[in-house]
Design a protein around this motif. Structure first.
Motif, PDB file in Angstrom:
ATOM      1  N   ASN A 191     103.696 -91.262  39.748  1.00 21.57           N
ATOM      2  CA  ASN A 191     102.434 -90.711  40.259  1.00 21.57           C
ATOM      3  C   ASN A 191     102.275 -90.925  41.758  1.00 21.57           C
ATOM      4  O   ASN A 191     101.602 -90.149  42.438  1.00 21.57           O
ATOM      5  N   GLY A 192     102.891 -91.999  42.249  1.00 22.93           N
ATOM      6  CA  GLY A 192     102.728 -92.331  43.655  1.00 22.93           C
ATOM      7  C   GLY A 192     103.764 -91.728  44.571  1.00 22.93           C
ATOM      8  O   GLY A 192     103.676 -91.893  45.798  1.00 22.93           O
ATOM      9  N   LEU A 193     104.768 -91.032  44.020  1.00 17.42           N
ATOM     10  CA  LEU A 193     105.793 -90.426  44.872  1.00 17.42           C
ATOM     11  C   LEU A 193     105.152 -89.378  45.783  1.00 17.42           C
ATOM     12  O   LEU A 193     104.431 -88.494  45.323  1.00 17.42           O
ATOM     13  N   MET A 194     105.409 -89.497  47.060  1.00 18.68           N
ATOM     14  CA  MET A 194     104.764 -88.615  48.025  1.00 18.68           C
ATOM     15  C   MET A 194     105.338 -87.199  47.987  1.00 18.68           C
ATOM     16  O   MET A 194     106.538 -87.017  47.744  1.00 18.68           O
ATOM     17  N   LEU A 195     104.478 -86.233  48.250  1.00 12.77           N
ATOM     18  CA  LEU A 195     104.898 -84.833  48.288  1.00 12.77           C
ATOM     19  C   LEU A 195     105.508 -84.554  49.660  1.00 12.77           C
ATOM     20  O   LEU A 195     104.950 -83.840  50.498  1.00 12.77           O
ATOM     21  N   ILE A 196     106.665 -85.123  49.861  1.00  9.92           N
ATOM     22  CA  ILE A 196     107.325 -85.066  51.159  1.00  9.92           C
ATOM     23  C   ILE A 196     107.620 -83.627  51.569  1.00  9.92           C
ATOM     24  O   ILE A 196     107.670 -83.289  52.755  1.00  9.92           O
ATOM     25  N   GLU A 197     107.768 -82.753  50.566  1.00  7.62           N
ATOM     26  CA  GLU A 197     108.067 -81.338  50.844  1.00  7.62           C
ATOM     27  C   GLU A 197     106.893 -80.607  51.482  1.00  7.62           C
ATOM     28  O   GLU A 197     107.060 -79.505  52.016  1.00  7.62           O
ATOM     29  N   ASN A 198     105.698 -81.203  51.436  1.00  8.15           N
ATOM     30  CA  ASN A 198     104.522 -80.576  52.051  1.00  8.15           C
ATOM     31  C   ASN A 198     104.447 -80.832  53.554  1.00  8.15           C
ATOM     32  O   ASN A 198     103.608 -80.243  54.239  1.00  8.15           O
ATOM     33  N   ILE A 199     105.299 -81.704  54.051  1.00 16.39           N
ATOM     34  CA  ILE A 199     105.274 -82.039  55.475  1.00 16.39           C
ATOM     35  C   ILE A 199     105.943 -80.927  56.281  1.00 16.39           C
ATOM     36  O   ILE A 199     107.077 -80.527  55.993  1.00 16.39           O
ATOM     37  N   LYS A 200     105.246 -80.426  57.266  1.00 19.07           N
ATOM     38  CA  LYS A 200     105.782 -79.381  58.141  1.00 19.07           C
ATOM     39  C   LYS A 200     106.345 -79.957  59.432  1.00 19.07           C
ATOM     40  O   LYS A 200     107.021 -79.264  60.191  1.00 19.07           O
ATOM     41  N   ALA A 201     106.070 -81.216  59.694  1.00 18.23           N
ATOM     42  CA  ALA A 201     106.542 -81.879  60.906  1.00 18.23           C
ATOM     43  C   ALA A 201     108.014 -82.240  60.798  1.00 18.23           C
ATOM     44  O   ALA A 201     108.572 -82.329  59.699  1.00 18.23           O
ATOM     45  N   LYS A 202     108.645 -82.470  61.941  1.00 14.91           N
ATOM     46  CA  LYS A 202     109.969 -83.068  61.943  1.00 14.91           C
ATOM     47  C   LYS A 202     109.812 -84.536  61.560  1.00 14.91           C
ATOM     48  O   LYS A 202     108.951 -85.242  62.087  1.00 14.91           O
ATOM     49  N   ILE A 203     110.650 -85.001  60.630  1.00 15.68           N
ATOM     50  CA  ILE A 203     110.590 -86.386  60.171  1.00 15.68           C
ATOM     51  C   ILE A 203     111.855 -87.108  60.625  1.00 15.68           C
ATOM     52  O   ILE A 203     112.967 -86.640  60.394  1.00 15.68           O
TER      53      ILE A 203
END
Length: 311
Positions: free
Chosen positions: A200-212
């Motif tokens: 449940n706590g895994l972040m929706l990293i795919e929603n990030i539009k920034a360069k990581i």
């Protein structure tokens, strides 16, 4: 005093403008304050790299720090808006460890952010926690039914500790610390990954539009940051995300995988030697492999500067 106080409604920040004019700004969140030594060091370092800095903290005006629990991500949102309204065109965010986790989470919610520099982060949002003094010896304990962060007044889904206060203490400050004689929280986070509801706590990293840009070391004994970084990369591939994800993983470096120059700014004296001693006091690997750990921090510095310049 270095920097100056900004008041924006219930939010309070410290603003550290660069000496040379720039339209790049980075929101910094490190630890429990917006003006402690590490925050000031990060601000000075990022100022020299050509960025204005706005430092945020987990507390509001005149409140005592009590840990990370339901921290309003609107703090970052309003900070980004304030920076855009004051001549900045590019907004980034950076943090390390818990705040590295929050930097990634923030970018998933706030589209104005176009660069994330995350040092030793996790890929999950953990349950909130309190810091203080409980039962005479417990300095940190779980915040019941609370997340580390909240959005629009609601807790962001999180991975639960599923531990009693005493077990949490023994998995971090207590038995683990005494047994390993270094900062050691691996028992806590490895326990968490086996618990129902961890996903449940895994972040929706795919929603990030920034360069990581993420950094981690295999000898991190606080948590398995390299495992988390690889899991983020795998998730992005599975989601067919176009998010630019730059990975820097090292064999040695401990949990303090920060730019060497940033940590030097935090040392009152001693420069490189002081940083080695500081890292060595906290981590066995820092004591046993000081040269290798410093080499990592110098590489982290180069990668950080490259990311900022190309941004």
């Amino acid at each position: 005093m270095y920097g100056h106080r900004i008041y924006a409604g219930k939010f309070t920040w410290m603003y550290y403008p660069a000496k040379t004019k720039t339209n790049k700004a980075i929101i910094v969140s490190l630890g429990d304050s917006d003006r402690d030594n590490l925050v000031k060091a990060a601000a000075k370092y990022l100022n020299k790299a050509g960025c204005n800095v706005l430092a945020v903290a987990p507390i509001g005006r005149d409140l005592k720090y009590s840990g990370w629990h339901n921290f309003p991500l609107e703090t970052y949102e309003q900070a980004a808006k304030w920076l855009l309204a004051h001549g900045n065109k590019k907004i980034g965010v950076t943090g390390g460890s818990t705040t590295g986790m929050l930097s990634l989470l923030t970018a998933a919610y706030i589209p104005d952010i176009s660069l994330v520099l995350a040092y030793t982060p996790s890929d999950f949002l953990m349950q909130g926690f309190y810091i203080g003094k409980k039962d005479g010896h417990i300095p940190e304990w779980p915040a019941k039914n609370q997340s580390c962060a909240a959005w629009r007044g609601k807790p962001v889904p999180y991975s639960p500790f599923n531990m009693s206060d005493e077990d949490y203490y023994n998995a971090t400050y207590g038995a683990a610390l005494r047994a390993h004689r270094e900062i050691y929280s691996l028992p806590l986070f490895r326990h968490m990954e086996k618990q129902p509801g961890f996903e449940n706590g895994l972040m929706l990293i795919e929603n990030i539009k920034a360069k990581i840009v993420v950094f981690g070391a295999e000898d991190d004994t606080l948590w398995d940051t390299c495992k988390y970084i690889r899991r983020m990369k795998k998730r992005l591939a599975e989601k067919e995300s176009n998010t630019e994800f730059e990975v820097h993983i090292y064999k040695r470096g401990t949990h303090f995988v920060f730019p060497q120059g940033m940590l030097k700014e935090a040392m009152p004296f001693g420069g490189d030697l002081a940083v080695r001693l500081f890292v060595g006091i906290a981590f066995k690997s820092g004591r046993k492999y000081p040269k290798e750990c410093e080499k990592t921090r110098r590489d982290v510095e180069k990668a950080t500067i490259r990311a900022i310049k190309s941004w």
